[in-house]
Motif scaffolding. Structure first.
Motif, mmCIF file in Angstrom:
data_model
loop_
_atom_site.group_PDB
_atom_site.id
_atom_site.type_symbol
_atom_site.label_atom_id
_atom_site.label_comp_id
_atom_site.label_asym_id
_atom_site.label_seq_id
_atom_site.Cartn_x
_atom_site.Cartn_y
_atom_site.Cartn_z
ATOM 1 N N ARG A 30 61.122 65.493 53.821
ATOM 2 C CA ARG A 30 61.783 67.152 53.646
ATOM 3 C C ARG A 30 60.768 67.993 54.025
ATOM 4 N NH1 ARG A 30 61.064 68.281 47.300
ATOM 5 N NH2 ARG A 30 61.501 70.335 48.165
ATOM 6 N N ILE A 31 60.489 67.476 55.159
ATOM 7 C CA ILE A 31 59.457 67.992 56.529
ATOM 8 C C ILE A 31 59.971 67.574 58.069
ATOM 9 C CG2 ILE A 31 57.602 68.943 54.835
ATOM 10 C CD1 ILE A 31 55.682 66.694 56.816
ATOM 11 N N ALA A 32 61.157 66.789 58.267
ATOM 12 C CA ALA A 32 61.495 66.301 59.248
ATOM 13 C C ALA A 32 62.129 66.403 60.264
ATOM 14 C CB ALA A 32 63.001 65.047 58.607
ATOM 15 N N THR A 33 62.064 68.498 59.706
ATOM 16 C CA THR A 33 62.233 69.293 60.964
ATOM 17 C C THR A 33 61.840 70.597 60.968
ATOM 18 O OG1 THR A 33 64.714 70.815 59.626
ATOM 19 C CG2 THR A 33 65.238 68.462 60.801
ATOM 20 N N PRO A 34 61.178 71.260 61.796
ATOM 21 C CA PRO A 34 60.545 72.421 61.650
ATOM 22 C C PRO A 34 61.179 73.303 60.429
ATOM 23 C CG PRO A 34 61.290 72.290 63.989
ATOM 24 C CD PRO A 34 61.930 71.086 63.377
ATOM 25 N N GLU A 35 62.196 73.854 60.379
ATOM 26 C CA GLU A 35 63.237 74.612 59.228
ATOM 27 C C GLU A 35 62.032 74.100 58.131
ATOM 28 O OE1 GLU A 35 64.704 73.099 62.059
ATOM 29 O OE2 GLU A 35 65.054 75.092 62.891
ATOM 30 N N LEU A 36 62.712 72.604 57.541
ATOM 31 C CA LEU A 36 62.504 72.115 56.461
ATOM 32 C C LEU A 36 60.432 72.233 56.212
ATOM 33 C CD1 LEU A 36 64.465 68.610 56.720
ATOM 34 C CD2 LEU A 36 64.559 70.686 55.331
ATOM 35 N N LYS A 37 59.643 72.128 56.806
ATOM 36 C CA LYS A 37 58.651 72.094 56.714
ATOM 37 C C LYS A 37 58.437 73.186 56.529
ATOM 38 C CE LYS A 37 55.614 69.314 59.310
ATOM 39 N NZ LYS A 37 55.442 68.834 60.950
ATOM 40 N N LEU A 38 58.668 74.399 56.779
ATOM 41 C CA LEU A 38 59.118 75.893 56.800
ATOM 42 C C LEU A 38 58.764 76.282 55.274
ATOM 43 C CD1 LEU A 38 57.722 78.250 58.126
ATOM 44 C CD2 LEU A 38 59.626 79.200 59.225
ATOM 45 N N ALA A 39 60.389 75.129 55.304
ATOM 46 C CA ALA A 39 60.706 75.171 53.206
ATOM 47 C C ALA A 39 60.118 75.032 52.559
ATOM 48 C CB ALA A 39 62.209 75.086 53.466
ATOM 49 N N HIS A 40 59.444 73.921 52.966
ATOM 50 C CA HIS A 40 58.756 72.907 51.956
ATOM 51 C C HIS A 40 57.400 74.119 51.730
ATOM 52 C CE1 HIS A 40 58.316 70.137 49.588
ATOM 53 N NE2 HIS A 40 57.130 69.129 50.408
ATOM 54 N N GLU A 41 56.781 74.267 52.814
ATOM 55 C CA GLU A 41 55.441 75.365 52.598
ATOM 56 C C GLU A 41 55.769 75.941 51.935
ATOM 57 O OE1 GLU A 41 54.173 76.327 56.293
ATOM 58 O OE2 GLU A 41 52.606 77.381 55.563
ATOM 59 N N GLY A 42 57.047 77.315 51.815
ATOM 60 C CA GLY A 42 56.804 78.293 51.030
ATOM 61 C C GLY A 42 57.441 77.459 49.366
ATOM 62 N N ASP A 43 57.736 76.450 49.727
ATOM 63 C CA ASP A 43 58.053 75.719 48.454
ATOM 64 C C ASP A 43 56.284 75.429 47.727
ATOM 65 O OD1 ASP A 43 59.794 75.235 46.573
ATOM 66 O OD2 ASP A 43 59.589 73.445 46.697
ATOM 67 N N VAL A 44 55.078 75.373 48.305
ATOM 68 C CA VAL A 44 54.195 74.650 48.044
ATOM 69 C C VAL A 44 53.346 75.750 47.565
ATOM 70 C CG1 VAL A 44 52.129 73.648 47.997
ATOM 71 C CG2 VAL A 44 53.955 72.167 48.799
ATOM 72 N N MET A 45 53.599 77.159 48.111
ATOM 73 C CA MET A 45 53.239 78.245 47.553
ATOM 74 C C MET A 45 53.590 78.706 46.797
ATOM 75 S SD MET A 45 52.508 80.069 51.549
ATOM 76 C CE MET A 45 51.945 79.692 53.013
ATOM 77 N N LYS A 46 55.317 79.008 46.122
ATOM 78 C CA LYS A 46 55.526 79.389 45.213
ATOM 79 C C LYS A 46 54.496 78.921 43.618
ATOM 80 C CE LYS A 46 59.492 80.585 46.650
ATOM 81 N NZ LYS A 46 60.934 79.847 46.860
ATOM 82 N N THR A 47 54.732 77.453 43.832
ATOM 83 C CA THR A 47 53.703 76.252 42.825
ATOM 84 C C THR A 47 52.347 77.156 42.906
ATOM 85 O OG1 THR A 47 54.722 74.502 43.916
ATOM 86 C CG2 THR A 47 53.510 74.769 42.491
ATOM 87 N N VAL A 48 52.001 77.287 43.717
ATOM 88 C CA VAL A 48 50.495 78.301 42.880
ATOM 89 C C VAL A 48 50.168 79.648 42.618
ATOM 90 C CG1 VAL A 48 48.328 78.967 44.457
ATOM 91 C CG2 VAL A 48 49.423 77.076 45.215
ATOM 92 N N ASP A 49 51.897 80.482 43.073
ATOM 93 C CA ASP A 49 51.791 81.467 42.940
ATOM 94 C C ASP A 49 52.383 81.514 41.562
ATOM 95 O OD1 ASP A 49 51.526 82.489 45.291
ATOM 96 O OD2 ASP A 49 53.799 83.427 45.157
#
Ligand code: AMP
Length: 634
Positions: free
Chosen positions: A554-573
């Motif tokens: 799920r973090i295999a490419t820079p784009e996926l990584k960025l999306a995953h980072e956003g997803d984790v942040m959303k959990t905290v939000d």
């Protein structure tokens, strides 16, 4: 007038005489029998046997002398254009609104000792609700409107409120921030849901009412229009409120405040520290969800017969001159804000500082986080007023350190919040053996018991946690630990050097790294995470997370990584609120730990700040630190 030295020395050597005099500042329905009972340290009981009421002192007592004076001026720039909208309440009107709200709460079965959770934006109804609770002897637990469902649910379950008071929405930079969805989710998550929810409808967002539970404030208010509700006379040590604050565990602590001690301490501080006389106007830019808002938007100014300004909005809308425009129009004599807010203003045209008539203002107080010298200089010169740093905590309720200009105008020293306030027996202790440390040497800032009036009486529902957390941290001593490092200089000024624990301070708001870690760990793809506080030029500190994922795909490419980072942040939000959102989530394959499995947070933090990671002899896998180094270098 005694000098500061005499004043402070007496508050320590003769607490009985000192506080007996200070206690005359408030109304006692029944006089106290003893000033202090410290027979069961560290539990201090101030003004034993005396009965009083916070709302009576803040509202009723001023009716005869100040009925027509403005008590509360609500100014909101959360309007479509950003132009301020205002509504002012005299002491007579405030009295009416508080009685109505008290009538509503009583009608819902709330009585002495019951809890009411207040989850509200910065609107006058929030203040009415707080004072209504105080009036009927119920404890309010105000939860900052920026917190989200899990934070709220944790607090509901700890306080077990009978009623929650909330609203359809807050507003941020002109955009509605709906509350109801978060609130419903929090109540769904809670094990101890409230029986009733009172909702203020501002017309900002949908407000579907749950039948049998949710009630419209407007309707209730109309029903209770003419209510007169007698004040409950509370024994001085009876609790007035609970305010949650983060610590080193994931579970926030309910700071419990007494009634009489708090009233006396705040009334004294208004004169001795904040130099705001009855009839004058006080402008505190904090939020009622934080301790500064409790003490210096609501209780302190009103206890003292001042006019208090309740400001809803950002410091930048409609422009960066809004606060100074408010000063010109409402003529406060004292203003209280935070270093972060000033750093935000510093990014804008300094001409805003001189555009308005600030002649009413005598002093600007800043607190909540370290005040850096460039920020202090910039604002002091920009507005041409003394800037008074002051240091305290949710636990203490009022400043531990300040320059008590109402006693003696001691000079300020940049970088120092000043000298101990009345009754605070502040010492610097060795973290190794608890011995007292001399001038100019770093140690833990501690306070010898008893804590002065106004400070926390215990952790809500958990006396043992109060003792264990605060009174055993300094080895071999029964002294209160602030969990801050500090130094005292030869002149008796203190300097605060950061926390001794894992608590971080983002824009003046205390956050526990463990709480953020727990939230991130609940994301289905996160195996492990470490959160640290990293120095930030605007907010003082920001949270930065390092996470190990379960499925690396799920973090295999820079784009996926960025999306995953956003997803984790959303959990905290969604769980804790955007206040707790980390500035970055870096992905690594392993975290640096000792061989016994303890996270090396300080080393991670040091690398993030470009410092030496320190002693690494116990590290399990040195490559883990290399990954951190590489992640932050990117
Ligand atoms: P809170 O309980 O959220 O107000 O956070 C209290 C903590 O904020 C203290 O323990 C300090 O770490 C920090 N703090 C508050 N005021 C100051 C100040 N004037 N200078 C330095 N640190 C401060």
């Amino acid at each position: 007038m005694p000098s500061y030295k005499e004043f402070h020395a007496r508050s320590i050597s003769d607490p009985d005489g000192f506080w007996r005099e200070q206690a005359q500042r408030i109304h006692w329905q029944r006089p106290f029998e003893r000033v202090l009972d410290y027979s069961r340290p560290p539990f201090a009981r101030w003004f034993v046997g005396g009965t009083t009421n916070l709302a009576y002192n803040a509202v009723d007592r001023h009716q005869a002398t100040r009925g027509e004076q403005a008590a509360l001026v609500y100014i909101s720039t959360e309007t479509p254009s950003g132009e301020p909208a205002e509504k002012s309440y005299t002491y007579a009107q405030l009295y009416r609104e508080v009685n109505r709200f008290a009538g509503i709460l009583k009608g819902l079965g709330v009585g002495r000792g019951d809890r009411v959770l207040i989850y509200m934006p910065m609107v006058p109804e929030a203040v009415f609700a707080m004072l209504a609770c105080a009036r009927i002897g119920a404890l309010h637990s105000v939860v900052f409107g920026g917190f989200a469902s899990v934070s709220l649910a944790t607090r509901i379950d700890d306080a077990k409120p009978k009623v929650i008071v909330s609203a359809d929405a807050g507003s941020r930079a002109g955009k509605a921030v709906p509350y109801k969805g978060l609130l419903d989710e929090a109540i769904r998550l809670a094990q101890f849901p409230p029986a009733k929810v009172v909702l203020v409808n501002r017309g900002l967002a949908e407000l579907p009412l749950v039948a049998g539970r949710d009630l419209d404030y407007g309707r209730l208010r109309a029903e209770h229009m003419n209510d007169e509700v007698a004040c409950e006379w509370m024994e001085s040590s009876e609790p007035s409120y609970i305010l949650y604050t983060s610590g080193t565990t994931g579970k926030p602590k309910g700071v419990q405040r007494d009634t009489g001690g708090y009233a006396v301490a705040l009334a004294a501080s208004m004169e001795q520290i904040f130099c705001c006389a009855p009839g004058e106007t006080y402008f505190c830019t904090s939020d009622i969800g934080w301790v500064v808002g409790h003490s210096y938007i609501v209780y302190g100014p009103l206890l003292n017969g001042c006019t208090t300004i309740l400001y809803e909005g950002t410091p930048l809308r409609p422009d960066a001159g809004i606060w100074w425009r408010i000063v010109e129009q409402h003529r406060p004599t004292s203003m209280f804000s935070s270093p972060t807010a000033i750093r935000v203003l510093k990014k804008h045209d300094p001409a805003f500082l001189t555009r308005y008539d600030l002649s009413s203002l005598r002093l600007l107080f800043l607190a909540g986080e370290p005040l850096d010298e460039p920020t202090a200089q910039w604002i002091a010169q920009g507005i041409g007023k003394p800037v008074i740093d002051n240091y305290w905590q949710t636990e203490t309720g009022w400043p531990i350190l300040a320059i008590p200009r109402g006693v003696q105008a001691l000079p300020s020293k940049f970088g120092s919040p000043g000298v101990p306030s009345a009754g605070y027996n502040v010492k610097i202790f060795s973290e190794h053996d608890g011995s007292e440390i001399g001038a100019d040497q770093k140690g833990v800032v501690g306070i010898e018991g008893p804590l002065p009036p106004g400070c926390m009486s215990t952790v809500w529902g958990d006396d043992e946690r109060f003792v264990r957390t605060y009174w055993t941290a300094i080895p071999g001593r029964m002294a209160y630990s602030t969990f801050d490092w500090g130094i005292r200089d030869a002149d008796g000024y203190y300097f605060i050097l950061g926390r001794t624990d894992d608590v971080i301070n983002v824009a003046g708001h205390r956050l526990g790294t463990r709480e953020i870690e727990e939230s991130i760990s609940s994301h289905p793809n996160i195996a492990e995470v470490a959160v640290v506080g990293v120095a930030d030029s605007l907010k003082g500190q920001v949270a930065v997370a390092f996470a190990v994922v379960k499925d690396a795909g799920r973090i295999a490419t820079p784009e996926l990584k960025l999306a995953h980072e956003g997803d984790v942040m959303k959990t905290v939000d969604s769980q804790l609120g955007a206040v707790a959102r980390p500035a970055r989530v870096h992905f690594v394959t392993t975290l640096p730990k000792t061989r016994s499995g303890k996270l090396l947070r300080r080393s991670i933090q040091a690398l993030c700040e470009g410092r030496d990671p320190g002693d690494l002899t116990t590290i399990e896998d040195p490559t883990a630190l290399e990954q951190i180094r590489a992640a932050v270098a990117r």
